[in-house]
Design a protein around this motif. Structure first.
Motif, PDB file in Angstrom:
ATOM      1  N   GLN A 123       0.833  -1.199   0.000  1.00  9.63           N
ATOM      2  CA  GLN A 123       0.000   0.000   0.000  1.00  9.63           C
ATOM      3  C   GLN A 123       0.874   1.259   0.000  1.00  9.63           C
ATOM      4  O   GLN A 123       0.592   2.230  -0.711  1.00  9.63           O
ATOM      5  CB  GLN A 123      -0.928   0.017   1.221  1.00  9.63           C
ATOM      6  CG  GLN A 123      -2.089  -0.930   1.132  1.00  9.63           C
ATOM      7  CD  GLN A 123      -2.965  -0.867   2.381  1.00  9.63           C
ATOM      8  OE1 GLN A 123      -2.506  -0.471   3.450  1.00  9.63           O
ATOM      9  NE2 GLN A 123      -4.215  -1.274   2.245  1.00  9.63           N
ATOM     10  N   TRP A 124       1.914   1.237   0.798  1.00 12.76           N
ATOM     11  CA  TRP A 124       2.824   2.377   0.878  1.00 12.76           C
ATOM     12  C   TRP A 124       3.489   2.629  -0.478  1.00 12.76           C
ATOM     13  O   TRP A 124       3.578   3.764  -0.938  1.00 12.76           O
ATOM     14  CB  TRP A 124       3.890   2.105   1.945  1.00 12.76           C
ATOM     15  CG  TRP A 124       4.918   3.185   2.062  1.00 12.76           C
ATOM     16  CD1 TRP A 124       6.100   3.254   1.414  1.00 12.76           C
ATOM     17  CD2 TRP A 124       4.823   4.373   2.846  1.00 12.76           C
ATOM     18  NE1 TRP A 124       6.764   4.393   1.750  1.00 12.76           N
ATOM     19  CE2 TRP A 124       6.001   5.114   2.637  1.00 12.76           C
ATOM     20  CE3 TRP A 124       3.867   4.881   3.703  1.00 12.76           C
ATOM     21  CZ2 TRP A 124       6.247   6.323   3.251  1.00 12.76           C
ATOM     22  CZ3 TRP A 124       4.125   6.092   4.322  1.00 12.76           C
ATOM     23  CH2 TRP A 124       5.289   6.796   4.087  1.00 12.76           C
ATOM     24  N   ASP A 125       3.959   1.565  -1.094  1.00 14.05           N
ATOM     25  CA  ASP A 125       4.608   1.696  -2.404  1.00 14.05           C
ATOM     26  C   ASP A 125       3.636   2.229  -3.453  1.00 14.05           C
ATOM     27  O   ASP A 125       4.006   3.060  -4.289  1.00 14.05           O
ATOM     28  CB  ASP A 125       5.190   0.354  -2.852  1.00 14.05           C
ATOM     29  CG  ASP A 125       6.370  -0.085  -1.981  1.00 14.05           C
ATOM     30  OD1 ASP A 125       6.949   0.774  -1.276  1.00 14.05           O
ATOM     31  OD2 ASP A 125       6.698  -1.289  -2.013  1.00 14.05           O
ATOM     32  N   ALA A 126       2.394   1.768  -3.420  1.00 17.03           N
ATOM     33  CA  ALA A 126       1.386   2.246  -4.369  1.00 17.03           C
ATOM     34  C   ALA A 126       1.086   3.724  -4.145  1.00 17.03           C
ATOM     35  O   ALA A 126       0.970   4.498  -5.106  1.00 17.03           O
ATOM     36  CB  ALA A 126       0.107   1.418  -4.245  1.00 17.03           C
ATOM     37  N   ALA A 127       0.972   4.131  -2.880  1.00 19.12           N
ATOM     38  CA  ALA A 127       0.711   5.540  -2.575  1.00 19.12           C
ATOM     39  C   ALA A 127       1.887   6.416  -2.998  1.00 19.12           C
ATOM     40  O   ALA A 127       1.704   7.506  -3.553  1.00 19.12           O
ATOM     41  CB  ALA A 127       0.430   5.718  -1.082  1.00 19.12           C
ATOM     42  N   THR A 128       3.105   5.948  -2.759  1.00 22.49           N
ATOM     43  CA  THR A 128       4.296   6.691  -3.161  1.00 22.49           C
ATOM     44  C   THR A 128       4.355   6.834  -4.680  1.00 22.49           C
ATOM     45  O   THR A 128       4.659   7.908  -5.198  1.00 22.49           O
ATOM     46  CB  THR A 128       5.568   6.004  -2.635  1.00 22.49           C
ATOM     47  OG1 THR A 128       5.486   5.887  -1.213  1.00 22.49           O
ATOM     48  CG2 THR A 128       6.814   6.772  -3.013  1.00 22.49           C
TER      49      THR A 128
END
Length: 161
Positions: free
Chosen positions: A35-40
């Protein structure tokens, strides 16, 4: 009777519980990392898109600004060339420019209050009315250039929001 004693059963249950907890922890961490990677990645894409829009807006606004400034300068230069037509030599000879006017004009151009002068009624030596007219036209030309610069800045801000 059971084959395995109850302390070993508890130990086995604790090991299984810890293993399940650890497995869940790792899966949850991987999920959160995804999720963090997608948001970044989404933020990076939005940033790149915004920078592209700002660059396009900058080019457009600068082009319009340069065109407007050129028109303002051409008009101002034309007006300065027309000073002798509107303020002929006879007017220069007939009109006396006083020191008080010069002091007031210079103070206004500097954005300050004029200093009190003793010889406000005395003529300013070597200052022709045509020179005053040319100075006023140049000042207005600069004022219009500043106004166009401000308009361009406001346009850029509106387009890059």
């Amino acid at each position: 009777m059971s084959v395995v004693a109850w302390p070993y059963r508890l130990l086995a249950l604790a090991v299984i519980g810890i293993a399940l907890f650890g497995f869940g922890w790792l899966k949850g961490a991987n999920h959160i990392q995804a999720q963090w990677d997608a948001a970044t990645a989404a933020q990076q894409q939005a940033k790149a898109q915004l920078q592209s829009q700002q660059a396009e807006a900058s080019v457009q606004v600068v082009t319009q600004y340069v065109d407007r400034i050129q028109v303002v300068r051409e008009k101002g230069d034309t007006l300065i060339q027309e000073v002798p037509v509107y303020v002929p030599v006879q007017a220069d000879a007939a009109c006396t420019v006083h020191r008080g006017f010069v002091g007031l004009h210079d103070a206004a151009a500097a954005g300050e209050l004029p200093e009190p002068t003793r010889d406000a009624d005395a003529p300013a030596e070597g200052l022709a009315l045509s020179a005053v007219a040319a100075t006023v036209v140049t000042n207005y030309q600069t004022c219009h250039e500043n106004a166009e610069q401000l308009k361009a800045l406001q346009d850029w801000i509106r387009q890059t929001r």
